[in-house]
Scaffold this motif. Structure first.
Motif, PDB file in Angstrom:
ATOM      1  N   LYS A  94       2.491   6.884  -6.824  1.00  0.00           N
ATOM      2  CA  LYS A  94       1.457   7.815  -7.284  1.00  0.00           C
ATOM      3  C   LYS A  94       1.817   9.267  -6.975  1.00  0.00           C
ATOM      4  O   LYS A  94       1.571  10.168  -7.801  1.00  0.00           O
ATOM      5  CB  LYS A  94       0.128   7.458  -6.619  1.00  0.00           C
ATOM      6  N   LEU A  95       2.433   9.517  -5.826  1.00  0.00           N
ATOM      7  CA  LEU A  95       2.631  10.893  -5.364  1.00  0.00           C
ATOM      8  C   LEU A  95       4.035  11.430  -5.602  1.00  0.00           C
ATOM      9  O   LEU A  95       4.242  12.654  -5.572  1.00  0.00           O
ATOM     10  CB  LEU A  95       2.314  10.983  -3.866  1.00  0.00           C
ATOM     11  N   ILE A 149       2.605   8.828   4.246  1.00  0.00           N
ATOM     12  CA  ILE A 149       2.279   7.744   3.310  1.00  0.00           C
ATOM     13  C   ILE A 149       1.615   6.597   4.055  1.00  0.00           C
ATOM     14  O   ILE A 149       0.614   6.024   3.604  1.00  0.00           O
ATOM     15  CB  ILE A 149       3.551   7.248   2.599  1.00  0.00           C
ATOM     16  N   THR A 176       0.835  -1.206   0.000  1.00  0.00           N
ATOM     17  CA  THR A 176       0.000   0.000   0.000  1.00  0.00           C
ATOM     18  C   THR A 176       0.868   1.254   0.000  1.00  0.00           C
ATOM     19  O   THR A 176       0.622   2.208  -0.762  1.00  0.00           O
ATOM     20  CB  THR A 176      -0.921   0.007   1.238  1.00  0.00           C
ATOM     21  N   ALA A 177       1.899   1.270   0.849  1.00  0.00           N
ATOM     22  CA  ALA A 177       2.799   2.425   0.911  1.00  0.00           C
ATOM     23  C   ALA A 177       3.531   2.625  -0.413  1.00  0.00           C
ATOM     24  O   ALA A 177       3.663   3.762  -0.905  1.00  0.00           O
ATOM     25  CB  ALA A 177       3.801   2.237   2.044  1.00  0.00           C
ATOM     26  N   GLN A 230       2.592   1.761  -3.435  1.00  0.00           N
ATOM     27  CA  GLN A 230       1.688   2.278  -4.468  1.00  0.00           C
ATOM     28  C   GLN A 230       1.430   3.768  -4.276  1.00  0.00           C
ATOM     29  O   GLN A 230       1.329   4.518  -5.253  1.00  0.00           O
ATOM     30  CB  GLN A 230       0.369   1.496  -4.453  1.00  0.00           C
ATOM     31  N   ARG A 231       1.324   4.228  -3.031  1.00  0.00           N
ATOM     32  CA  ARG A 231       1.127   5.659  -2.771  1.00  0.00           C
ATOM     33  C   ARG A 231       2.368   6.451  -3.147  1.00  0.00           C
ATOM     34  O   ARG A 231       2.273   7.566  -3.678  1.00  0.00           O
ATOM     35  CB  ARG A 231       0.793   5.895  -1.295  1.00  0.00           C
TER      36      ARG A 231
END
Length: 598
Positions: free
Chosen positions: A517-518, A588, A510-511, A513-514
């Motif tokens: 993205k960012l 994040i 999850t971290a 992927q963030r």
């Protein structure tokens, strides 16, 4: 056999193929369900880094994390190619040199299917399903009963241990499959030798199964130890000795010895000796609050207490019975009532007409203990019925009067008991009970399930009063098995999932992927870095601050990425993205201490 009988038999065989196919589909579905919902638990994380040649805390990544004057690191640096010695170092550090066969297979699998949670767990799912098919083949061939084979396969499909461990990217399902395959090949070799043939292909397969099972988990040798005991008891043929000996020798020299001489296996015995001394000391000085779990001295009372749930969980009819939850005194009372019931069934149950008072007394005895129990649990009805179940197993053995079938049953008894007896012997030798645990006796599960299948089959062959009584007990136990499966799926069965609370999806993925993205050029990713506190020399990697969160997160970042990242020793919980243009700090992921880490 008449033409009509032959036709009916062939029709049944055809239907059986469809039935076993449906059972295998059911088993696969039960193992796939929620298999990627929960994030990786601690040992699975070890599996993941081992397959990538990464040593936890960076013992082989000093140039990435610890180069003097170098503040930042990137995923590209993290993912630089690693030599074979790095993979060996990782396995030694996190698995004492155990399971190289599983890591090698999973490495190849990941190269094709990637690092997702479902992907790395899929080999366990498949091997767990294949075990169902192997149990079916064993029973069909060696007890010559298609209905019993289907029943045993169905029970194996629902076995909680196999479902729970199919959701783990660990070595157990693969190793149990390989060891069970070894048993099947062992018996096929004996079949062919009885025909005075030398089955070279079977010998090669048996040697490979021995090597791969042993290099999947060293305790798999207990299964092959049972094969050796069987040979000593029943086989009197020099050529068979030679063939099996060469199979073992080929497996040893071809795979096992090279791993122990040139690979991580050479560290296993010294690590085991160190752990035996460590755990033995803790058992004497700090058995409860030592950071490793409950480690009791290996007194007779402690060994019995620790082994009761292990023995109970091997058999579906007794799964969940424990002195910790039901109290030892209550279990003794329940078993005593059951033994009285066995006496009545044995003494009067063989008569053409069973006395009415016996038909009433047997079910009454199963519940009579409630007048004495300190814990009025329905599970004690199951405990009281256990002597009857195992009495029926004894009776079932009498049904098989041919020598091959009887010998197969004796082999089943060896395979269902020796692995746990081995753990008990090791506990007494090392002076502590730490190793008496469910997963280490798991090599017995396929054979225990066959014995349970024989019990269930016998239940439905009994007089009406006994069939209804024990059938009702089986329904009660089926409810508890269903409840256990629900808790496994919901991550609420600590013995099977190692957790008492629901795990969220993989926080590191999850971290990552963030971050993908960012992140923009000029940004920096900060990782929490707690001060390390190694508990022993195995964990001591000589780093002052932990880099584990950074390592796990980078596993899911692109291998060619140049994201700037660094360790933040001022805090221990949050992965933070600092925007280069504004200085904005974006959280994040917040691990909230250990809540989402383990």
């Amino acid at each position: 056999m008449t033409i009509d009988q032959r036709s009916d038999f062939l029709s049944f065989l055809t239907r059986s193929r469809y039935i076993i196919f449906l059972i295998l589909l059911l088993a696969l579905g039960l193992r796939l369900y929620k298999s990627s919902v929960h994030g990786l638990y601690l040992d699975e994380k070890f599996t993941l880094v081992n397959t990538q040649g990464v040593s936890l805390e960076g013992a082989n990544q000093h140039d990435v994390f610890f180069t003097p004057g170098k503040t930042y690191f990137t995923p590209r640096e993290f993912w630089k190619p690693k030599p074979l010695k790095d993979y060996i170092r990782a396995i030694v550090q996190t698995d004492i040199g155990n399971s190289p066969a599983h890591y090698a297979l999973l490495w190849a699998w990941i190269e094709v299917f990637g690092l997702s949670d479902l992907s790395i767990r899929m080999p366990s799912i498949l091997f767990s399903t294949f075990i169902v098919g192997l149990v079916y083949l064993l029973v069909r061939r060696y007890l010559r009963s298609q209905p019993l084979a289907l029943l045993c396969a169905l029970l194996t499909a629902f076995e909680p241990f196999f479902i729970a461990y199919s959701h783990m990217a660990r070595n157990y399902c693969m190793t149990i499959f390989m060891a069970t395959l070894g048993t099947y090949l062992f018996l096929r070799i004996l079949d062919r030798r009885a025909e005075d043939k030398q089955p070279v292909g079977l010998y090669i397969g048996y040697g490979l199964s021995f090597a791969l099972a042993t290099l999947g988990h060293y305790l798999a040798v207990t299964v092959f130890l049972c094969h050796g005991i069987y040979v000593l008891l029943y086989i009197r043929n020099f050529k068979t000795y030679v063939g099996l000996g060469l199979s073992f020798l080929g497996g040893m020299l071809g795979l096992i010895v090279p791993w122990f001489v040139f690979g991580g296996g050479k560290y296993t015995f010294q690590t085991l000796a160190y752990q035996a001394k460590l755990y033995g000391g803790l058992a004497q000085t700090n058995p409860l609050n030592n950071g490793f779990g409950i480690i009791l001295p290996a007194t007779l009372a402690n060994v019995v207490k620790r082994s009761i749930p292990v023995w109970a969980d091997l058999f579906l009819v007794s799964n969940g019975l424990s002195a910790d939850t039901l109290a030892f005194r209550n279990l003794v009372i329940a078993l005593g009532m059951g033994l009285i019931a066995v006496f009545l069934v044995h003494r009067f149950g063989r008569q053409r007409s069973v006395p009415t008072w016996v038909q009433v007394a047997v079910p009454v005895l199963l519940v009579a203990g409630f007048a004495l129990y300190s814990v009025p649990s329905v599970r004690l009805v199951i405990a009281a019925a256990l002597p009857l179940f195992f009495y029926l197993l004894y009776r079932a053995f009498g049904v098989y009067d041919s020598r091959p079938e009887r010998r197969f049953l004796y082999l089943l008894l060896l395979l269902a008991t020796v692995p746990t007896l081995f753990l008990i012997a090791i506990a007494f030798r090392n002076g502590h009970t730490y190793g008496i645990t469910q997963r280490y006796s798991s090599f017995s599960f396929p054979y225990a399930l066959i014995l349970v299948g024989m019990i269930v089959q016998q239940v439905f062959r009994q007089p009406t009063y006994l069939r209804l009584t024990l059938g009702a007990v089986l329904l009660i136990q089926a409810y508890f098995i269903g409840d256990l499966l629900y808790r496994i799926y919901e991550d609420q069965a600590p013995k099977y999932t190692y957790y008492g609370r629901y795990r969220i999806e993989n926080p590191y993925n999850t971290a990552a992927q963030r971050i993908k993205k960012l992140y923009a050029p000029g940004d920096t990713v900060l990782y929490p870095s707690a001060r390390t506190a190694p508990r022993d020399e195995i964990e001591n990697t000589f780093t002052k601050y932990s880099i584990i969160d950074a390592q796990y997160t980078n596993l899911y970042l692109p291998k060619d990425a140049t994201y700037y990242q660094r360790m933040d020793t001022t805090q221990t919980d949050r992965i933070i993205l600092i925007k280069g243009k504004t200085g904005e700090r974006i959280t994040i992921f917040d691990f909230e201490g250990t809540k989402y880490r383990y």
